[in-house]
Structures are given as structure tokens and as C-alpha cells.
Design a protein around this motif. Structure first.
Motif, PDB file in Angstrom:
ATOM      1  N   LEU A  85     -50.309 -64.783   3.169  1.00  0.00           N
ATOM      2  CA  LEU A  85     -51.343 -65.427   2.347  1.00  0.00           C
ATOM      3  C   LEU A  85     -51.824 -64.436   1.298  1.00  0.00           C
ATOM      4  CD1 LEU A  85     -53.428 -67.825   1.945  1.00  0.00           C
ATOM      5  CD2 LEU A  85     -54.967 -66.488   3.408  1.00  0.00           C
ATOM      6  N   MET A  86     -51.816 -64.915   0.047  1.00  0.00           N
ATOM      7  CA  MET A  86     -52.392 -64.086  -1.023  1.00  0.00           C
ATOM      8  C   MET A  86     -53.268 -64.998  -1.866  1.00  0.00           C
ATOM      9  SD  MET A  86     -50.510 -61.668  -3.785  1.00  0.00           S
ATOM     10  CE  MET A  86     -51.348 -61.096  -5.250  1.00  0.00           C
ATOM     11  N   VAL A  87     -54.535 -64.664  -1.946  1.00  0.00           N
ATOM     12  CA  VAL A  87     -55.476 -65.473  -2.733  1.00  0.00           C
ATOM     13  C   VAL A  87     -56.274 -64.537  -3.643  1.00  0.00           C
ATOM     14  CG1 VAL A  87     -57.402 -67.124  -2.693  1.00  0.00           C
ATOM     15  CG2 VAL A  87     -55.715 -67.144  -0.838  1.00  0.00           C
ATOM     16  N   GLY A  88     -56.448 -64.957  -4.879  1.00  0.00           N
ATOM     17  CA  GLY A  88     -57.244 -64.161  -5.809  1.00  0.00           C
ATOM     18  C   GLY A  88     -57.287 -64.892  -7.145  1.00  0.00           C
ATOM     19  N   GLU A  89     -57.844 -64.216  -8.132  1.00  0.00           N
ATOM     20  CA  GLU A  89     -57.890 -64.848  -9.449  1.00  0.00           C
ATOM     21  C   GLU A  89     -56.505 -64.779 -10.077  1.00  0.00           C
ATOM     22  OE1 GLU A  89     -61.095 -63.461 -11.951  1.00  0.00           O
ATOM     23  OE2 GLU A  89     -62.492 -63.641 -10.247  1.00  0.00           O
ATOM     24  N   GLY A  90     -56.057 -65.916 -10.593  1.00  0.00           N
ATOM     25  CA  GLY A  90     -54.814 -65.936 -11.363  1.00  0.00           C
ATOM     26  C   GLY A  90     -53.542 -65.786 -10.548  1.00  0.00           C
TER      27      GLY A  90
ATOM     28  N   ASP B  69     -63.930 -71.073  -3.916  1.00  0.00           N
ATOM     29  CA  ASP B  69     -64.052 -71.974  -5.076  1.00  0.00           C
ATOM     30  C   ASP B  69     -62.678 -72.117  -5.733  1.00  0.00           C
ATOM     31  OD1 ASP B  69     -64.507 -73.317  -7.410  1.00  0.00           O
ATOM     32  OD2 ASP B  69     -66.155 -72.013  -8.107  1.00  0.00           O
ATOM     33  N   PRO B  70     -62.041 -73.311  -5.577  1.00  0.00           N
ATOM     34  CA  PRO B  70     -60.686 -73.480  -6.131  1.00  0.00           C
ATOM     35  C   PRO B  70     -60.650 -73.425  -7.660  1.00  0.00           C
ATOM     36  CG  PRO B  70     -61.425 -75.504  -5.033  1.00  0.00           C
ATOM     37  CD  PRO B  70     -62.522 -74.485  -4.866  1.00  0.00           C
ATOM     38  N   GLU B  71     -61.840 -73.495  -8.299  1.00  0.00           N
ATOM     39  CA  GLU B  71     -61.873 -73.339  -9.767  1.00  0.00           C
ATOM     40  C   GLU B  71     -61.713 -71.866 -10.146  1.00  0.00           C
ATOM     41  OE1 GLU B  71     -61.902 -75.813 -11.868  1.00  0.00           O
ATOM     42  OE2 GLU B  71     -62.079 -77.273 -10.233  1.00  0.00           O
ATOM     43  N   LYS B  72     -62.100 -70.986  -9.209  1.00  0.00           N
ATOM     44  CA  LYS B  72     -62.076 -69.550  -9.536  1.00  0.00           C
ATOM     45  C   LYS B  72     -60.840 -68.846  -8.999  1.00  0.00           C
ATOM     46  CE  LYS B  72     -66.888 -68.266 -10.173  1.00  0.00           C
ATOM     47  NZ  LYS B  72     -67.944 -68.547  -9.211  1.00  0.00           N
ATOM     48  N   VAL B  73     -60.442 -69.243  -7.788  1.00  0.00           N
ATOM     49  CA  VAL B  73     -59.307 -68.520  -7.187  1.00  0.00           C
ATOM     50  C   VAL B  73     -58.182 -69.485  -6.836  1.00  0.00           C
ATOM     51  CG1 VAL B  73     -60.622 -66.587  -6.206  1.00  0.00           C
ATOM     52  CG2 VAL B  73     -60.329 -68.690  -4.867  1.00  0.00           C
ATOM     53  N   SER B  74     -56.982 -68.910  -6.763  1.00  0.00           N
ATOM     54  CA  SER B  74     -55.822 -69.679  -6.327  1.00  0.00           C
ATOM     55  C   SER B  74     -55.006 -68.756  -5.429  1.00  0.00           C
ATOM     56  CB  SER B  74     -54.994 -70.128  -7.541  1.00  0.00           C
ATOM     57  OG  SER B  74     -54.645 -68.983  -8.313  1.00  0.00           O
ATOM     58  N   GLY B  75     -54.031 -69.351  -4.769  1.00  0.00           N
ATOM     59  CA  GLY B  75     -53.266 -68.487  -3.872  1.00  0.00           C
ATOM     60  C   GLY B  75     -51.962 -69.121  -3.448  1.00  0.00           C
ATOM     61  N   PHE B  76     -51.127 -68.287  -2.840  1.00  0.00           N
ATOM     62  CA  PHE B  76     -49.906 -68.830  -2.248  1.00  0.00           C
ATOM     63  C   PHE B  76     -49.860 -68.463  -0.774  1.00  0.00           C
ATOM     64  CE2 PHE B  76     -48.355 -64.632  -3.820  1.00  0.00           C
ATOM     65  CZ  PHE B  76     -47.830 -64.115  -2.640  1.00  0.00           C
ATOM     66  N   ALA B  77     -49.038 -69.226  -0.059  1.00  0.00           N
ATOM     67  CA  ALA B  77     -48.863 -68.969   1.376  1.00  0.00           C
ATOM     68  C   ALA B  77     -47.401 -69.192   1.713  1.00  0.00           C
ATOM     69  CB  ALA B  77     -49.742 -69.906   2.188  1.00  0.00           C
ATOM     70  N   PHE B  78     -46.975 -68.562   2.783  1.00  0.00           N
ATOM     71  CA  PHE B  78     -45.626 -68.848   3.280  1.00  0.00           C
ATOM     72  C   PHE B  78     -45.619 -68.694   4.793  1.00  0.00           C
ATOM     73  CE2 PHE B  78     -45.781 -64.398   1.859  1.00  0.00           C
ATOM     74  CZ  PHE B  78     -45.316 -63.709   2.960  1.00  0.00           C
ATOM     75  N   GLY B  79     -44.678 -69.392   5.431  1.00  0.00           N
ATOM     76  CA  GLY B  79     -44.568 -69.313   6.892  1.00  0.00           C
ATOM     77  C   GLY B  79     -43.109 -69.346   7.307  1.00  0.00           C
ATOM     78  N   PHE B  80     -42.649 -68.244   7.916  1.00  0.00           N
ATOM     79  CA  PHE B  80     -41.234 -68.131   8.322  1.00  0.00           C
ATOM     80  C   PHE B  80     -41.132 -68.021   9.839  1.00  0.00           C
ATOM     81  CE2 PHE B  80     -40.354 -65.382   4.267  1.00  0.00           C
ATOM     82  CZ  PHE B  80     -40.623 -66.476   3.467  1.00  0.00           C
ATOM     83  N   GLY B  81     -40.068 -68.597  10.401  1.00  0.00           N
ATOM     84  CA  GLY B  81     -39.769 -68.366  11.816  1.00  0.00           C
ATOM     85  C   GLY B  81     -39.109 -67.004  11.966  1.00  0.00           C
ATOM     86  N   MET B  82     -39.566 -66.224  12.920  1.00  0.00           N
ATOM     87  CA  MET B  82     -39.054 -64.858  13.065  1.00  0.00           C
ATOM     88  C   MET B  82     -37.712 -64.785  13.795  1.00  0.00           C
ATOM     89  SD  MET B  82     -41.188 -62.758  11.722  1.00  0.00           S
ATOM     90  CE  MET B  82     -40.528 -61.244  12.402  1.00  0.00           C
ATOM     91  N   GLU B  83     -37.543 -65.624  14.808  1.00  0.00           N
ATOM     92  CA  GLU B  83     -36.358 -65.494  15.662  1.00  0.00           C
ATOM     93  C   GLU B  83     -35.066 -65.648  14.871  1.00  0.00           C
ATOM     94  OE1 GLU B  83     -39.178 -66.510  16.698  1.00  0.00           O
ATOM     95  OE2 GLU B  83     -39.462 -65.850  18.763  1.00  0.00           O
ATOM     96  N   ARG B  84     -35.050 -66.559  13.904  1.00  0.00           N
ATOM     97  CA  ARG B  84     -33.827 -66.786  13.115  1.00  0.00           C
ATOM     98  C   ARG B  84     -33.372 -65.503  12.433  1.00  0.00           C
ATOM     99  NH1 ARG B  84     -34.492 -69.489   8.708  1.00  0.00           N
ATOM    100  NH2 ARG B  84     -32.259 -69.753   8.574  1.00  0.00           N
ATOM    101  N   PHE B  85     -34.348 -64.787  11.847  1.00  0.00           N
ATOM    102  CA  PHE B  85     -34.005 -63.554  11.134  1.00  0.00           C
ATOM    103  C   PHE B  85     -33.428 -62.521  12.099  1.00  0.00           C
ATOM    104  CE2 PHE B  85     -37.023 -65.387   8.198  1.00  0.00           C
ATOM    105  CZ  PHE B  85     -36.449 -65.109   6.970  1.00  0.00           C
ATOM    106  N   CYS B  86     -34.105 -62.408  13.226  1.00  0.00           N
ATOM    107  CA  CYS B  86     -33.682 -61.429  14.229  1.00  0.00           C
ATOM    108  C   CYS B  86     -32.280 -61.758  14.732  1.00  0.00           C
ATOM    109  CB  CYS B  86     -34.706 -61.463  15.363  1.00  0.00           C
ATOM    110  SG  CYS B  86     -34.211 -60.532  16.782  1.00  0.00           S
ATOM    111  N   MET B  87     -32.033 -63.034  14.999  1.00  0.00           N
ATOM    112  CA  MET B  87     -30.741 -63.449  15.544  1.00  0.00           C
ATOM    113  C   MET B  87     -29.627 -63.221  14.537  1.00  0.00           C
ATOM    114  SD  MET B  87     -32.099 -66.823  17.547  1.00  0.00           S
ATOM    115  CE  MET B  87     -30.511 -67.449  18.065  1.00  0.00           C
ATOM    116  N   MET B  88     -29.930 -63.540  13.270  1.00  0.00           N
ATOM    117  CA  MET B  88     -28.929 -63.358  12.218  1.00  0.00           C
ATOM    118  C   MET B  88     -28.614 -61.871  12.050  1.00  0.00           C
ATOM    119  SD  MET B  88     -29.647 -64.212   8.291  1.00  0.00           S
ATOM    120  CE  MET B  88     -30.665 -62.785   8.119  1.00  0.00           C
ATOM    121  N   ARG B  89     -29.651 -61.063  12.049  1.00  0.00           N
ATOM    122  CA  ARG B  89     -29.493 -59.644  11.802  1.00  0.00           C
ATOM    123  C   ARG B  89     -28.694 -58.949  12.896  1.00  0.00           C
ATOM    124  NH1 ARG B  89     -32.112 -56.506   8.106  1.00  0.00           N
ATOM    125  NH2 ARG B  89     -31.733 -54.324   8.467  1.00  0.00           N
ATOM    126  N   HIS B  90     -28.916 -59.383  14.128  1.00  0.00           N
ATOM    127  CA  HIS B  90     -28.281 -58.708  15.264  1.00  0.00           C
ATOM    128  C   HIS B  90     -27.116 -59.496  15.864  1.00  0.00           C
ATOM    129  CE1 HIS B  90     -31.286 -55.545  15.316  1.00  0.00           C
ATOM    130  NE2 HIS B  90     -32.211 -56.467  15.182  1.00  0.00           N
TER     131      HIS B  90
END
Ligand code: DAH
Length: 349
Positions: free
Chosen positions: A225-230, A308-329
Motif C-alpha cells: 500500500l502506498m498512499v500520498g499526494e499525487g 480525504d480522497p480529494e487530497k491523497v491517492s494511492g495504489f495497492a497490490f496483493g500477491f500470493g506468496m506460495e506461488r513465487f516460492c514454488m516457482m523459484r525452488h
């Protein structure tokens, strides 16, 4: 007949001496048979001799006999206890816990999933994201309501979640459940921190899925999660691209496909074009790997936490961890990660 009480004294002296001299349980048993045996032995002989005592002396002599017998029995019990405690003491002395072990020590290995988590935290830490934790037992506000998930959304179905019915009673916050996603932590962080925020949270989530090679009822997600101005979608794409290049290799490309999540608007599914840098092989053409969901934080979510959504905006992301681990190993079955079979775990030493 000689005075039987004199014979008592001899008997008692010899019996106590023999018992005291017994150095082993076998010695003691031999002394017991000799001096206290019921069928034969010295006590039995003494008892027989009582028959010849004159009638008027019988009460006094009988009493003396019983007293001697009781004392010799007590001496036997005491010696037995001594021998037992000496034996226990010897066993303790024989085990010197300060000596080094005979077998070589096996050095454990870091669980592959723990490694993946540490790597992700390292990469995103360098991009300025602080790692935070949230509770695994959640209320509906953090798992659903504040994330803009409506009451009739299928994700809220009791059959899709682990509700803790007993624990929920009387808490005054509505029902509790095992969190089904780490997006809960977005809400917890924003409730407590004024913008700007830049966090990741990696932890367990729970869903009553049928367990097979690629599904489990408990798995890990990484929430960002990253939220801030702009803050814009360009920042999202940059962060995900830098993350993928650090983890999957230089030149890794990231693409977005339109999607929908209640808590982001617009929402995307992010994929990475992986050329097999690191371990494994993506092939010459590379192949698109699904990273997970992402998007711009919905204004309703910002409002739910008092931003205040007029002042700040943000992005979010959500990844499953196991897939990365399984692929990597090169792990083909998600169940291996939780079975704790040492033959599996040792391979990561
Ligand atoms: N919480 C979503 C899930 O479990 C994943 C997700 C999608 C998280 C989009 C996000 C996001 O933060 O923006 O399916």
C-alpha cells in the motif's frame, strides 16, 4: 529356656547390621529373607520360641517381640529407600549434559517460504516500504466493510470463510473470522497513520478451499500500500516492475490486465514476463506469470479510514506468496510447504 528377650536383642543387632551392610538390592533381599522371611528364617524361629514362654510372661514378651519386629522392618524400609535414591543419583551423575553430543550436529535450513518472505521484504524495503503485521483473527470491518465489499458480495459467504462463531459472541464488534486476505492491514495501517504511508504486510490468510497440489486452506499473501499526494498508476507499475526485476531478473517486463476488486478503482491483474533468470527456465520467449491483483485505492476505502480522497491517492497490490516460492525452488505441490517432512526441508540447507 533362656530369656527370649536376650535372643530378641541379638536378633535385632544382627538384623540391623546385615541390613546396613547390604550394598545392592540383591544383598538387601537376601537379608530380608534371612531376618524377616515369613516362612522360615530368624524371625520365624523367634516366633516359634514364644510357645515355651510361661503364660504370665506372654503379654510382655509378645509385646517386646512385636516391637523388635517393627524396628527391623523399619530398618529394612529405610535401607531400601537409601539404595533407591543412591541409584537415581548415580543415573544423574552418569548423564553429563554439559558434554558435547556424539552425533554431529545437523544445522537446520531456513524454510523456503521464510526465505521468499525475507527476500520480498528486502526488495520492497529498499523501495521504501516498511513491513508491518496485522492480526489473523479479524472483524468484518477490516476484512470487508472498510474495503468497500458490499454485504451481498460472494466473498462474504460464510461458506467461503472461517467464521469464529463462539469467539464472536458478545464482543460487540460483530462476528470475527480468520482473515481471508491481507488487505485488512491496509485498513489497520491507515486507521492509525496519517498519510503518506508506504507499507507491505506479509502473512497468513485462510479460506476453506479444498486442498490439492495448488490450493490450501491457509496460505500467505503480500499486501502493498502506498498512499500520498499525487500517487498514480505509473508509480504502481514502476514499483511492480522494479520489484520483479529484483526478484525475477533484469529485463523482466510487467503488464496490466483490466480486472475488478471492490477496494481498487481501476483494478488490474498484474503479470510479469519472465525469461528464466535466476533458477528455473522461462524459455527464450519468456512466459507470463500472474503476480496478483492491484489497483488504485478506491475513494470509498480512503473515506472509510478518514483520509480525504480529494487530497491523497494511492495504489495497492496483493500477491500470493506460495506461488513465487514454488516457482523459484521448483516445488510442485503446495502441501510440501506445510507437511514439515525433514527430507523435503533438508534440501534447502
Ligand atoms: N485481496 C485480494 C485477494 O485476496 C488481492 C488484492 C487485489 C489485493 C487487489 C490488493 C489489490 O491490494 O489492490 O484476492
Amino acid at each position: 529356656m533362656s530369656d527370649p528377650t536376650a535372643a530378641f536383642a541379638d536378633y535385632e543387632r544382627e538384623a540391623t547390621a546385615a541390613l546396613a551392610a547390604a550394598a545392592t538390592p540383591d544383598d538387601l533381599e537376601a537379608a530380608r529373607i534371612e531376618f524377616l522371611g515369613k516362612k522360615q528364617g530368624r524371625l520365624r524361629d523367634l516366633q516359634k520360641s514364644l510357645g515355651s514362654v510361661p503364660k504370665e510372661d506372654k503379654p510382655a514378651v509378645g509385646k517386646a517381640f512385636n516391637e523388635v519386629k517393627t524396628r527391623v522392618q523399619a530398618a529394612l524400609d529405610a535401607r531400601q529407600a537409601e539404595l533407591e535414591s543412591a541409584r537415581a543419583g548415580a543415573a544423574v551423575d552418569a548423564l553429563d549434559v554439559t558434554l558435547p553430543g556424539r552425533a554431529p550436529h545437523r544445522i537446520g535450513a531456513v524454510h523456503p517460504l521464510t526465505r521468499t518472505i525475507a527476500e520480498f521484504k528486502g526488495i520492497l524495503g529498499r523501495l521504501g516500504f516498511t513491513a508491518v503485521d496485522g492480526p489473523e483473527v479479524e472483524d468484518e470491518r477490516h476484512n470487508f466493510n472498510a474495503l468497500n465489499i458490499p454485504d451481498d458480495h460472494p466473498a462474504r459467504d460464510p461458506l467461503e470463510n472461517f467464521y469464529l462463531s463462539a469467539a464472536s459472541v458478545g464482543k460487540g464488534e460483530g462476528p470475527l473470522l480468520l482473515r481471508s486476505q491481507t488487505s485488512t492491514v491496509q485498513i489497520r495501517v491507515m486507521e492509525q497513520t496519517p498519510p503518506p504511508v508506504r507499507v507491505i504486510s506479509i502473512g497468513r490468510v485462510y479460506r476453506p478451499d479444498t486442498i490439492d497440489a495448488t490450493h490450501h486452506c491457509q496460505f500467505h499473501q503480500m499486501e502493498g500500500l502506498m498512499v500520498g499526494e499525487g500517487v498514480t498508476m505509473a508509480h504502481l507499475k514502476t514499483v511492480l516492475t522494479l520489484f520483479c526485476r529484483a526478484y525475477l531478473g533484469e529485463g523482466t517486463k510487467v503488464r496490466f490486465r483490466p480486472s475488478f476488486f471492490p477496494f481498487t478503482e481501476p483494478s488490474v491483474e498484474a503479470d510479469a514476463l519472465w525469461h528464466g533468470a535466476g533458477t528455473g527456465d522461462g524459455g527464450a520467449e519468456g512466459r507470463w506469470l500472474e503476480l496478483g491483483g492491484a489497483g488504485m485505492v478506491d475513494p470509498n476505502v480512503l473515506e472509510a479510514v478518514g483520509y480525504d480522497p480529494e487530497k491523497v491517492s494511492g495504489f495497492a497490490f496483493g500477491f500470493g506468496m506460495e506461488r513465487f516460492c514454488m516457482m523459484r525452488h521448483g516445488i510442485s505441490d503446495i502441501r510440501l510447504l506445510t507437511e514439515n517432512d525433514v527430507r523435503f526441508l533438508r534440501q534447502f540447507g
